[in-house]
Scaffold this motif. Structure first.
Motif, mmCIF file in Angstrom:
data_model
loop_
_atom_site.group_PDB
_atom_site.id
_atom_site.type_symbol
_atom_site.label_atom_id
_atom_site.label_comp_id
_atom_site.label_asym_id
_atom_site.label_seq_id
_atom_site.Cartn_x
_atom_site.Cartn_y
_atom_site.Cartn_z
ATOM 1 N N THR A 1 18.865 -29.974 -16.314
ATOM 2 C CA THR A 1 18.434 -28.783 -14.934
ATOM 3 C C THR A 1 19.458 -28.181 -15.220
ATOM 4 O OG1 THR A 1 17.401 -30.901 -14.368
ATOM 5 C CG2 THR A 1 18.437 -29.339 -12.788
ATOM 6 N N ALA B 1 18.688 -21.972 -10.659
ATOM 7 C CA ALA B 1 18.251 -20.527 -10.997
ATOM 8 C C ALA B 1 18.419 -19.777 -9.322
ATOM 9 C CB ALA B 1 17.544 -20.114 -11.519
ATOM 10 N N HIS C 1 16.041 -13.767 -10.864
ATOM 11 C CA HIS C 1 15.299 -14.065 -12.108
ATOM 12 C C HIS C 1 15.581 -13.669 -13.785
ATOM 13 C CE1 HIS C 1 11.516 -12.863 -8.701
ATOM 14 N NE2 HIS C 1 10.998 -13.545 -10.158
ATOM 15 N N LEU D 1 16.985 -17.010 -13.933
ATOM 16 C CA LEU D 1 15.825 -18.071 -14.422
ATOM 17 C C LEU D 1 15.566 -17.847 -15.801
ATOM 18 C CD1 LEU D 1 13.589 -20.237 -14.086
ATOM 19 C CD2 LEU D 1 12.160 -18.184 -13.427
ATOM 20 N N LEU E 1 15.798 -21.227 -19.190
ATOM 21 C CA LEU E 1 14.471 -20.751 -20.066
ATOM 22 C C LEU E 1 15.029 -20.732 -21.277
ATOM 23 C CD1 LEU E 1 11.635 -18.868 -18.766
ATOM 24 C CD2 LEU E 1 12.520 -21.196 -18.345
ATOM 25 N N VAL F 1 10.018 -25.104 -13.203
ATOM 26 C CA VAL F 1 10.758 -24.382 -12.536
ATOM 27 C C VAL F 1 9.731 -24.573 -11.188
ATOM 28 C CG1 VAL F 1 11.308 -22.371 -11.309
ATOM 29 C CG2 VAL F 1 10.758 -22.925 -13.858
ATOM 30 N N LYS F 2 10.781 -25.626 -10.448
ATOM 31 C CA LYS F 2 10.552 -26.625 -9.437
ATOM 32 C C LYS F 2 11.208 -25.569 -7.895
ATOM 33 C CE LYS F 2 10.384 -30.852 -10.400
ATOM 34 N NZ LYS F 2 10.741 -32.225 -10.358
ATOM 35 N N THR G 1 9.243 -21.839 -22.777
ATOM 36 C CA THR G 1 10.557 -20.821 -22.835
ATOM 37 C C THR G 1 11.049 -19.953 -23.536
ATOM 38 O OG1 THR G 1 11.131 -22.955 -24.564
ATOM 39 C CG2 THR G 1 11.230 -23.885 -22.241
ATOM 40 N N VAL H 1 9.677 -13.266 -16.594
ATOM 41 C CA VAL H 1 9.317 -14.287 -15.337
ATOM 42 C C VAL H 1 9.248 -13.239 -14.174
ATOM 43 C CG1 VAL H 1 11.336 -15.544 -16.471
ATOM 44 C CG2 VAL H 1 12.048 -14.301 -15.449
ATOM 45 N N VAL I 1 7.418 -14.803 -11.804
ATOM 46 C CA VAL I 1 7.506 -16.032 -10.555
ATOM 47 C C VAL I 1 7.386 -15.412 -9.074
ATOM 48 C CG1 VAL I 1 8.734 -17.843 -10.430
ATOM 49 C CG2 VAL I 1 8.618 -17.142 -12.484
ATOM 50 N N TYR J 1 16.252 -22.887 -6.441
ATOM 51 C CA TYR J 1 15.271 -23.643 -7.824
ATOM 52 C C TYR J 1 15.780 -23.599 -8.616
ATOM 53 C CZ TYR J 1 13.482 -19.687 -9.365
ATOM 54 O OH TYR J 1 13.663 -18.060 -10.826
ATOM 55 N N VAL K 1 15.603 -25.658 -12.303
ATOM 56 C CA VAL K 1 14.708 -24.793 -13.727
ATOM 57 C C VAL K 1 15.039 -26.369 -14.630
ATOM 58 C CG1 VAL K 1 14.290 -23.224 -15.790
ATOM 59 C CG2 VAL K 1 15.055 -22.693 -13.900
#
Length: 405
Positions: free
Chosen positions: A133, A136, A139, A142, A146, A159-160, A175, A180, A183, A193, A195
């Motif tokens: 995990t 992020a 962006h 993020l 990735l 992505v949660k 990835t 991104v 998103v 969040y 990743v």
């Protein structure tokens, strides 16, 4: 039994009346089947449109109009000391205060209990297995996350957002795709969040076994683990049904104990947050180089798609198996006709029978016809449940498909 996803309820002590406020009128034929043919108790229910919910507290606290006065008085004087909803939000807390009642769960307990980031931190603290995990905040981070997961051998990432139910707030990305900007910003609504590297069969030595879920119930005195199911998920990991018990448990002798151990640790954390009522812990089980691994994915601090079917199935068949599927119909049909067709085909569950197909919720369109429903198959084992579904598919003169919650 409800006609949609919105639910607001008042709960009383056992043997006292309950009142459920729904966003739409439940199908009367289904209500008759559940109450008269199966002998289930049905709470009193009335309609409260979703648009009326946000202003309900201010209406109660202020001076209700003559058209709403009777409903407000009914709620205020109802003997139930608690009210509850899909989750405990600020509106529900304000409504409870205006009515002089309590919420089943605290606001903080409901919010924290559904927060995936807080759960992840607890897993680290308790040294439970976790996904790879990265956190992020924007962006740019993020994209960097990735790329880092890609360097570690992951082809995909999940992505949660911190809060999200039934697949909302969760996005799968490759990835090697660092573009991104698409998103959505709402992913940041509750803060940073996660990743996470997606573990799947594309990785060397990995075989996915299943996606089990342990059903929980929490009251002020105890934590109960009352059922163990396998989730039926779409390709996007969205819930479409459950089967209990998971069919692969016999192949992995230690798996059940490990699932219950991690569920208990997570449930104790959920209890400490102030959450009360039903919940579930969702897992992924994989084999990597011949060894089984169990990783907790999330807690759903709410009624889930498996709550009602688990309770119903264990009520009618305590030691059997059950399977629940969300079924959507290609053409709308009358609830009475659907039940009659199922009875004529010999698949409709009858009280005391060892097996059968039990519809417990109809979603209807504007004209009141059924377009979708939740169907519980009860049988001696999983094979019998799936055979029942296959048989119903072949003999019922209606076209259907499986769907998400």
């Amino acid at each position: 039994m409800g006609a949609g996803s919105f639910q607001f309820s008042t709960y009383s002590i056992q043997s006292q009346p309950n009142l459920m406020l729904l966003e739409g009128k439940p199908d009367p034929n289904l209500v008759h089947y559940l109450s008269e043919e199966l002998g289930l108790s049905i709470p009193q229910h009335e309609i409260l449109k979703p648009n009326d919910y946000p202003s309900l507290a201010s209406i109660i606290a202020g001076k209700p109009s003559p058209s709403t006065q009777s409903r407000v008085e009914e709620l205020r004087h109802h003997p139930a000391p608690w009210i509850d909803g899909f989750v405990t939000d600020r509106v529900l807390v304000e409504v409870a205060a205006a009515l002089g009642k309590k919420t089943v769960s605290t606001l903080e307990g409901s919010q924290n209990g559904n927060n995936k980031y807080l759960l992840y931190q607890h897993q680290l603290e308790k040294e439970l297995p976790v996904f790879e995990t990265l956190i992020a905040y924007d962006h740019g981070e993020l994209a960097n996350g990735l790329a880092e997961l890609g360097r570690k051998g992951y082809q995909k990432a999940v992505v949660k957002a911190q809060i999200g139910a039934s697949g909302s707030g969760m996005i799968q990305l490759a990835t090697n795709d660092l573009n991104v900007e698409g998103v959505p910003d709402f992913m940041f609504l509750e803060g940073p969040y996660m990743v996470q590297g997606r573990i799947d069969e594309s990785m060397a030595g990995v075989r996915r076994v299943g996606s089990p879920s342990v059903q929980l119930f929490l009251n002020d005195d105890a934590l109960f683990l009352f059922d163990l199911t396998e989730q039926i998920l779409s390709a996007q990991s969205v819930h479409e049904g459950n089967i209990s018990p998971p069919p692969y448990l016999s192949d992995h002798p230690d798996l059940k104990d490990e699932l219950l151990r991690q569920a208990q640790v997570a449930g104790e954390w959920l209890f400490a947050q102030g959450y009360r009522w039903t919940a579930s812990t969702d897992f992924i089980v994989i084999e990597r180089d011949g060894k089984a691994e169990t990783i907790l994915c999330e807690i759903n601090a709410r009624v889930t798609g498996a709550t009602y079917p688990a309770v119903l199935a264990r009520h009618f068949q305590p030691h059997g198996s059950w399977c629940m599927r969300n079924i959507s119909f290609c053409s709308p049909l009358e609830g009475q006709r659907l039940l009659s067709l199922m009875k004529r085909a010999g698949v409709l569950y009858q009280r005391g029978a060892p097996k059968g197909m039990l519809p417990f919720n109809f979603n209807t369109e504007a004209a009141g016809k059924v377009i979708k429903g939740q169907f519980l198959c009860i049988g001696e084992d999983g094979d019998e449940c799936f055979t029942l579904l296959t048989h119903a598919w072949s003999v019922l003169p209606v076209e259907w498909g499986y769907d998400r919650d």
